[in-house]
Design a protein around this motif. Structure first.
Motif, PDB file in Angstrom:
ATOM      1  N   LEU A 150       0.845  -1.195   0.000  1.00 44.41           N
ATOM      2  CA  LEU A 150       0.000   0.000   0.000  1.00 44.41           C
ATOM      3  C   LEU A 150       0.877   1.241   0.000  1.00 44.41           C
ATOM      4  O   LEU A 150       1.804   1.355   0.813  1.00 44.41           O
ATOM      5  CB  LEU A 150      -0.891  -0.008   1.243  1.00 44.41           C
ATOM      6  CG  LEU A 150      -1.720   1.256   1.527  1.00 44.41           C
ATOM      7  CD1 LEU A 150      -2.779   1.471   0.452  1.00 44.41           C
ATOM      8  CD2 LEU A 150      -2.367   1.162   2.911  1.00 44.41           C
ATOM      9  N   LEU A 152       0.479   5.409   0.292  1.00 40.73           N
ATOM     10  CA  LEU A 152      -0.437   6.479   0.678  1.00 40.73           C
ATOM     11  C   LEU A 152       0.224   7.827   0.418  1.00 40.73           C
ATOM     12  O   LEU A 152       1.395   8.033   0.750  1.00 40.73           O
ATOM     13  CB  LEU A 152      -0.795   6.364   2.158  1.00 40.73           C
ATOM     14  CG  LEU A 152      -1.643   5.143   2.528  1.00 40.73           C
ATOM     15  CD1 LEU A 152      -1.428   4.743   3.974  1.00 40.73           C
ATOM     16  CD2 LEU A 152      -3.118   5.432   2.280  1.00 40.73           C
ATOM     17  N   ASP A 181      -1.557  -0.982  -4.165  1.00 44.73           N
ATOM     18  CA  ASP A 181      -2.792  -0.270  -3.841  1.00 44.73           C
ATOM     19  C   ASP A 181      -2.403   1.182  -3.534  1.00 44.73           C
ATOM     20  O   ASP A 181      -1.750   1.455  -2.522  1.00 44.73           O
ATOM     21  CB  ASP A 181      -3.452  -0.920  -2.623  1.00 44.73           C
ATOM     22  CG  ASP A 181      -4.853  -0.382  -2.346  1.00 44.73           C
ATOM     23  OD1 ASP A 181      -5.158   0.747  -2.787  1.00 44.73           O
ATOM     24  OD2 ASP A 181      -5.630  -1.076  -1.668  1.00 44.73           O
ATOM     25  N   ARG A 183      -3.474   4.949  -2.696  1.00 43.38           N
ATOM     26  CA  ARG A 183      -4.591   5.716  -2.166  1.00 43.38           C
ATOM     27  C   ARG A 183      -4.150   7.154  -1.889  1.00 43.38           C
ATOM     28  O   ARG A 183      -3.185   7.383  -1.155  1.00 43.38           O
ATOM     29  CB  ARG A 183      -5.128   5.068  -0.881  1.00 43.38           C
ATOM     30  CG  ARG A 183      -5.517   3.593  -1.082  1.00 43.38           C
ATOM     31  CD  ARG A 183      -6.217   3.014   0.124  1.00 43.38           C
ATOM     32  NE  ARG A 183      -6.408   1.573  -0.013  1.00 43.38           N
ATOM     33  CZ  ARG A 183      -7.101   0.828   0.842  1.00 43.38           C
ATOM     34  NH1 ARG A 183      -7.668   1.393   1.911  1.00 43.38           N
ATOM     35  NH2 ARG A 183      -7.233  -0.476   0.650  1.00 43.38           N
ATOM     36  N   ILE A 185      -5.029  10.743  -0.313  1.00 47.63           N
ATOM     37  CA  ILE A 185      -5.857  11.322   0.739  1.00 47.63           C
ATOM     38  C   ILE A 185      -6.029  12.812   0.467  1.00 47.63           C
ATOM     39  O   ILE A 185      -5.045  13.553   0.381  1.00 47.63           O
ATOM     40  CB  ILE A 185      -5.248  11.071   2.125  1.00 47.63           C
ATOM     41  CG1 ILE A 185      -5.196   9.551   2.379  1.00 47.63           C
ATOM     42  CG2 ILE A 185      -6.061  11.771   3.219  1.00 47.63           C
ATOM     43  CD1 ILE A 185      -4.603   9.162   3.711  1.00 47.63           C
ATOM     44  N   ILE A 198      -7.740   9.375   9.057  1.00 48.97           N
ATOM     45  CA  ILE A 198      -8.067   8.813   7.744  1.00 48.97           C
ATOM     46  C   ILE A 198      -6.945   7.895   7.278  1.00 48.97           C
ATOM     47  O   ILE A 198      -7.190   6.804   6.739  1.00 48.97           O
ATOM     48  CB  ILE A 198      -8.317   9.942   6.726  1.00 48.97           C
ATOM     49  CG1 ILE A 198      -9.518  10.781   7.156  1.00 48.97           C
ATOM     50  CG2 ILE A 198      -8.530   9.374   5.326  1.00 48.97           C
ATOM     51  CD1 ILE A 198      -9.741  12.021   6.319  1.00 48.97           C
ATOM     52  N   GLU A 201      -7.239   4.613   9.060  1.00 52.34           N
ATOM     53  CA  GLU A 201      -8.350   3.814   8.546  1.00 52.34           C
ATOM     54  C   GLU A 201      -7.956   3.086   7.272  1.00 52.34           C
ATOM     55  O   GLU A 201      -8.301   1.913   7.079  1.00 52.34           O
ATOM     56  CB  GLU A 201      -9.564   4.712   8.295  1.00 52.34           C
ATOM     57  CG  GLU A 201     -10.216   5.227   9.572  1.00 52.34           C
ATOM     58  CD  GLU A 201     -11.283   6.268   9.301  1.00 52.34           C
ATOM     59  OE1 GLU A 201     -11.549   6.558   8.103  1.00 52.34           O
ATOM     60  OE2 GLU A 201     -11.847   6.809  10.267  1.00 52.34           O
ATOM     61  N   HIS A 202      -7.225   3.760   6.398  1.00 53.92           N
ATOM     62  CA  HIS A 202      -6.777   3.121   5.151  1.00 53.92           C
ATOM     63  C   HIS A 202      -5.816   1.969   5.446  1.00 53.92           C
ATOM     64  O   HIS A 202      -5.911   0.895   4.831  1.00 53.92           O
ATOM     65  CB  HIS A 202      -6.097   4.147   4.246  1.00 53.92           C
ATOM     66  CG  HIS A 202      -7.043   5.005   3.468  1.00 53.92           C
ATOM     67  ND1 HIS A 202      -7.853   4.505   2.470  1.00 53.92           N
ATOM     68  CD2 HIS A 202      -7.316   6.330   3.538  1.00 53.92           C
ATOM     69  CE1 HIS A 202      -8.579   5.484   1.946  1.00 53.92           C
ATOM     70  NE2 HIS A 202      -8.277   6.605   2.584  1.00 53.92           N
ATOM     71  N   ASP A 205      -7.733  -0.965   7.014  1.00 56.86           N
ATOM     72  CA  ASP A 205      -8.538  -1.610   5.969  1.00 56.86           C
ATOM     73  C   ASP A 205      -7.667  -2.493   5.083  1.00 56.86           C
ATOM     74  O   ASP A 205      -8.023  -3.646   4.782  1.00 56.86           O
ATOM     75  CB  ASP A 205      -9.232  -0.537   5.128  1.00 56.86           C
ATOM     76  CG  ASP A 205      -9.961  -1.115   3.934  1.00 56.86           C
ATOM     77  OD1 ASP A 205     -11.011  -1.769   4.133  1.00 56.86           O
ATOM     78  OD2 ASP A 205      -9.493  -0.924   2.791  1.00 56.86           O
ATOM     79  N   TYR A 206      -6.519  -1.980   4.695  1.00 58.40           N
ATOM     80  CA  TYR A 206      -5.628  -2.753   3.828  1.00 58.40           C
ATOM     81  C   TYR A 206      -5.126  -4.015   4.532  1.00 58.40           C
ATOM     82  O   TYR A 206      -5.108  -5.104   3.946  1.00 58.40           O
ATOM     83  CB  TYR A 206      -4.446  -1.895   3.378  1.00 58.40           C
ATOM     84  CG  TYR A 206      -3.536  -2.611   2.409  1.00 58.40           C
ATOM     85  CD1 TYR A 206      -3.860  -2.692   1.057  1.00 58.40           C
ATOM     86  CD2 TYR A 206      -2.371  -3.238   2.844  1.00 58.40           C
ATOM     87  CE1 TYR A 206      -3.042  -3.371   0.162  1.00 58.40           C
ATOM     88  CE2 TYR A 206      -1.551  -3.920   1.963  1.00 58.40           C
ATOM     89  CZ  TYR A 206      -1.893  -3.977   0.623  1.00 58.40           C
ATOM     90  OH  TYR A 206      -1.091  -4.665  -0.257  1.00 58.40           O
TER      91      TYR A 206
END
Length: 223
Positions: A150, A152, A181, A183, A185, A198, A201-202, A205-206
């Motif tokens: 992930l 971010l 992945d 993402r 923000i 936030i 949370e990401h 979730d991942y």
């Protein structure tokens, strides 16, 4: 959350450790931002990411690179810091033999170090990279990237432009059997000020979707 001191390539390294749940919990290593720009293991973002992994049941370690806090040595332009990270992972594995999986997470400079560690340690299952400084450091060593993960990024980052991270993601996403992945923000600057919830949370979730042994196990950490 016990303080820990463990041997590194240039002397002792200082860390904070939270043991996970179960007999063989997954492990995760956190890497902080640039030591010469105020980065430490107590960086607010790194602390939040550490807590997020702990809530998922990981045995998690964050530590100071050489020359930071009580860690001995001097800044070494990334080469020595990569060796520090390898020593930290060795320590974490020693206290978690037979762990179910191994993850790394890094922020900015720490993301760059983390991705290099990923290339050297085949046991690493996945990664979380926050604001990887693709505009400042060379990431061409990720050829190929050995694990999915992930990334971010904030769309208001004035230190690492989103376009430079998107370019890195596009390159990694072309590789077979690797899923990045990505993402973005909204309204998040480089330090994700007022956006850390936030971000957490990401990450949670991942992890819940990509670490099978964690399904439905999230709780508050002991600390």
């Amino acid at each position: 959350m016990p303080d820990v001191i463990f041997p590194g390539p240039e002397g002792r390294l200082e860390g904070r450790y939270q043991h996970g749940r179960g007999e063989k919990p997954p492990i995760a290593l956190m890497m902080h931002p640039h030591p010469q720009h105020g980065g430490t293991m107590n960086n607010k973002l790194i602390y939040h990411v550490y807590q997020t992994f702990a809530r998922q049941g990981f045995s998690v370690l964050r530590f100071n690179f050489r020359g930071v806090g009580r860690s001995q040595g001097e800044f070494d332009r990334g080469e020595g810091e990569l060796s520090d990270a390898a020593s930290a992972l060795d320590w974490l594995q020693t206290y978690n033999p037979g762990s179910s999986s191994c993850w790394i997470a890094g922020f900015s400079f720490g993301a760059w170090i983390g991705m290099q560690l990923l290339m050297r340690r085949p046991e690493i299952s996945g990664f979380i990279s926050v604001a990887p400084p693709a505009n400042m450091f060379d990431f061409t060593f990720l050829a190929p990237c050995p694990s999915s993960g992930l990334i971010l990024q904030g769309d208001s980052d004035d230190v690492v432009p989103e376009a430079s991270v998107q370019k890195l993601v596009n390159k990694l996403s072309q590789q077979r059997d690797i899923t990045v992945d990505y993402r973005i923000i909204e309204q998040a600057n480089h330090f994700f000020t007022n956006r850390l919830d936030i971000l957490n949370e990401h990450i949670a979730d991942y992890l819940q979707k990509n670490v099978p042994e964690l399904a439905g196990t999230a709780t508050d950490p002991a600390d």
